[in-house]
Write a protein that holds these residues in place. Sequence first.
Motif, PDB file in Angstrom:
ATOM      1  N   TYR A 216       0.876  -1.175   0.000  1.00 50.45           N
ATOM      2  CA  TYR A 216       0.000   0.000   0.000  1.00 50.45           C
ATOM      3  C   TYR A 216       0.911   1.223   0.000  1.00 50.45           C
ATOM      4  O   TYR A 216       1.566   1.517   0.999  1.00 50.45           O
ATOM      5  CB  TYR A 216      -0.875  -0.041   1.246  1.00 50.45           C
ATOM      6  N   GLU A 217       0.937   1.932  -1.124  1.00 52.51           N
ATOM      7  CA  GLU A 217       1.945   2.971  -1.342  1.00 52.51           C
ATOM      8  C   GLU A 217       1.346   4.370  -1.267  1.00 52.51           C
ATOM      9  O   GLU A 217       0.335   4.666  -1.916  1.00 52.51           O
ATOM     10  CB  GLU A 217       2.590   2.741  -2.721  1.00 52.51           C
ATOM     11  N   ASP A 218       1.951   5.223  -0.477  1.00 54.12           N
ATOM     12  CA  ASP A 218       1.684   6.661  -0.438  1.00 54.12           C
ATOM     13  C   ASP A 218       0.201   7.033  -0.369  1.00 54.12           C
ATOM     14  O   ASP A 218      -0.284   7.820  -1.181  1.00 54.12           O
ATOM     15  CB  ASP A 218       2.325   7.339  -1.651  1.00 54.12           C
ATOM     16  N   PRO A 219      -0.535   6.509   0.618  1.00 48.00           N
ATOM     17  CA  PRO A 219      -1.928   6.926   0.751  1.00 48.00           C
ATOM     18  C   PRO A 219      -2.095   8.333   1.309  1.00 48.00           C
ATOM     19  O   PRO A 219      -3.086   9.005   1.017  1.00 48.00           O
ATOM     20  CB  PRO A 219      -2.515   5.889   1.708  1.00 48.00           C
ATOM     21  N   LEU A 220      -1.123   8.799   2.123  1.00 47.48           N
ATOM     22  CA  LEU A 220      -1.212  10.093   2.794  1.00 47.48           C
ATOM     23  C   LEU A 220      -0.180  11.061   2.210  1.00 47.48           C
ATOM     24  O   LEU A 220       0.693  10.665   1.441  1.00 47.48           O
ATOM     25  CB  LEU A 220      -0.975   9.924   4.298  1.00 47.48           C
ATOM     26  N   ALA A 221      -0.280  12.323   2.608  1.00 45.55           N
ATOM     27  CA  ALA A 221       0.662  13.338   2.131  1.00 45.55           C
ATOM     28  C   ALA A 221       2.096  12.921   2.407  1.00 45.55           C
ATOM     29  O   ALA A 221       2.387  12.260   3.411  1.00 45.55           O
ATOM     30  CB  ALA A 221       0.360  14.678   2.794  1.00 45.55           C
ATOM     31  N   GLU A 222       3.006  13.330   1.530  1.00 46.17           N
ATOM     32  CA  GLU A 222       4.372  12.837   1.595  1.00 46.17           C
ATOM     33  C   GLU A 222       5.103  13.198   2.885  1.00 46.17           C
ATOM     34  O   GLU A 222       6.076  12.534   3.255  1.00 46.17           O
ATOM     35  CB  GLU A 222       5.186  13.333   0.389  1.00 46.17           C
ATOM     36  N   ASP A 223       4.657  14.242   3.586  1.00 48.23           N
ATOM     37  CA  ASP A 223       5.313  14.629   4.836  1.00 48.23           C
ATOM     38  C   ASP A 223       4.485  14.286   6.068  1.00 48.23           C
ATOM     39  O   ASP A 223       4.797  14.742   7.176  1.00 48.23           O
ATOM     40  CB  ASP A 223       5.637  16.128   4.830  1.00 48.23           C
ATOM     41  N   ASP A 224       3.459  13.456   5.906  1.00 48.94           N
ATOM     42  CA  ASP A 224       2.563  13.135   7.026  1.00 48.94           C
ATOM     43  C   ASP A 224       3.119  11.961   7.825  1.00 48.94           C
ATOM     44  O   ASP A 224       2.578  10.846   7.814  1.00 48.94           O
ATOM     45  CB  ASP A 224       1.160  12.833   6.510  1.00 48.94           C
ATOM     46  N   LEU A 225       4.208  12.229   8.533  1.00 52.24           N
ATOM     47  CA  LEU A 225       4.849  11.197   9.337  1.00 52.24           C
ATOM     48  C   LEU A 225       3.903  10.657  10.406  1.00 52.24           C
ATOM     49  O   LEU A 225       3.760   9.440  10.582  1.00 52.24           O
ATOM     50  CB  LEU A 225       6.108  11.770   9.982  1.00 52.24           C
ATOM     51  N   MET A 226       3.232  11.551  11.121  1.00 51.18           N
ATOM     52  CA  MET A 226       2.369  11.114  12.210  1.00 51.18           C
ATOM     53  C   MET A 226       1.181  10.310  11.690  1.00 51.18           C
ATOM     54  O   MET A 226       0.772   9.317  12.299  1.00 51.18           O
ATOM     55  CB  MET A 226       1.891  12.325  13.012  1.00 51.18           C
ATOM     56  N   GLY A 227       0.617  10.730  10.563  1.00 54.54           N
ATOM     57  CA  GLY A 227      -0.496   9.976   9.983  1.00 54.54           C
ATOM     58  C   GLY A 227      -0.069   8.577   9.577  1.00 54.54           C
ATOM     59  O   GLY A 227      -0.812   7.604   9.776  1.00 54.54           O
ATOM     60  N   CYS A 228       1.131   8.450   9.028  1.00 53.75           N
ATOM     61  CA  CYS A 228       1.619   7.131   8.630  1.00 53.75           C
ATOM     62  C   CYS A 228       1.878   6.244   9.846  1.00 53.75           C
ATOM     63  O   CYS A 228       1.647   5.029   9.793  1.00 53.75           O
ATOM     64  CB  CYS A 228       2.886   7.271   7.787  1.00 53.75           C
TER      65      CYS A 228
END
Length: 369
Positions: A216-228
Amino acid sequence: MKIDDISLALFKWNDIPATKYHAGSSNEVGETTLGLLTIRTDDGIEGHAFLGSATFSAEVDCKGLIRSLKPILMGQDPLDRERLYQAMWKRNRIVTIRSIGAVDIALYDIAAKAAELPLYKLLGGFRRSIPAYASSAVLPSRQAYVDQAVQYKEDGWAAYKIHPPAVWREDIEVCRAVRQAVGDDYDIMLDSTWSYTYDHAIKVGRAIEELNFFWYEDPLAEDDLMGCIKLREKLSIPLMATEYSPGGFTNYVPWILNKATDYLRGDVAVKGGITALLKTAHLAEAFGMNYEVHHGGNSLNNYANLHVILAIKNTTYFEVLLPSEAQKYGIIDDLQPDADGMIHAPSEPGLGAKIDFELIKAKTVEVLR
């Protein structure tokens, strides 16, 4: 051996089919400008790299390379790649990472030619071939994804990746239709291109977990560390981020230590060359993580990516972005999977690509020195 000349030929690439991979990456005008970087030594060895892609003109990168990087390189030993890389990286605020990457690739091309070895051998070969996966553009219908996935499976390719419409409900239905069409024993991936909110990313992730997707690749914004971090805690499917995470080599550290991604991601263009890719692949290996290499954006970058892949153990597939007419230009007999879906190592010294110098000369609009 010393560097005695550096030039960058800008040349046109026409008749590119209309393509779209996400909201920020499309080509509707049918042409772009690529750059052929040539670094020559006083021994007569030339190293080459390409700048630009179907969706991103080399004109953005070219002047900074000549103005800011060329003075660092002239008169230097091209084999001092680490020292030169560190000197170039100090200028990353005034030149693009892609420019640094192109210079780094050309220096590796010189080194392998001087050693009379294919580059992957100079890097320390691990294998001589890698399975390829077909990576879709955004297609007009569910059936178009189904037809394409089935065709590439029948052609012997190892896997298929979906770049979906980026509307979460429709994306789930596309994934269901493709899984049903190719069966349960074929690897499929989803690259959602930073398109979802956290809530929608959870819903899509749970759906493709049930469908046994490979990653599952890049579902969230590229800088969304906390979301990931939160997303990975909720899902069991391998999550892959860091393709465009801001920063250089050291920026992988917070993603690893915070357990924000299962796999790391990058390529020679967006990470700044072969030096950066090797550092990050070995960093991933130390933490037991895959380093899945992204497509390179142009033909010669894909050769450079391939050599790195062949020299490391912790990557699974070689990405071939579709349609090929929007990804391949300037190379004679470009990379192509065989009947078993395998991409094989080049055999010639250096990058091993047959650059079409006659085509490039005919299409050149400017040479920067």
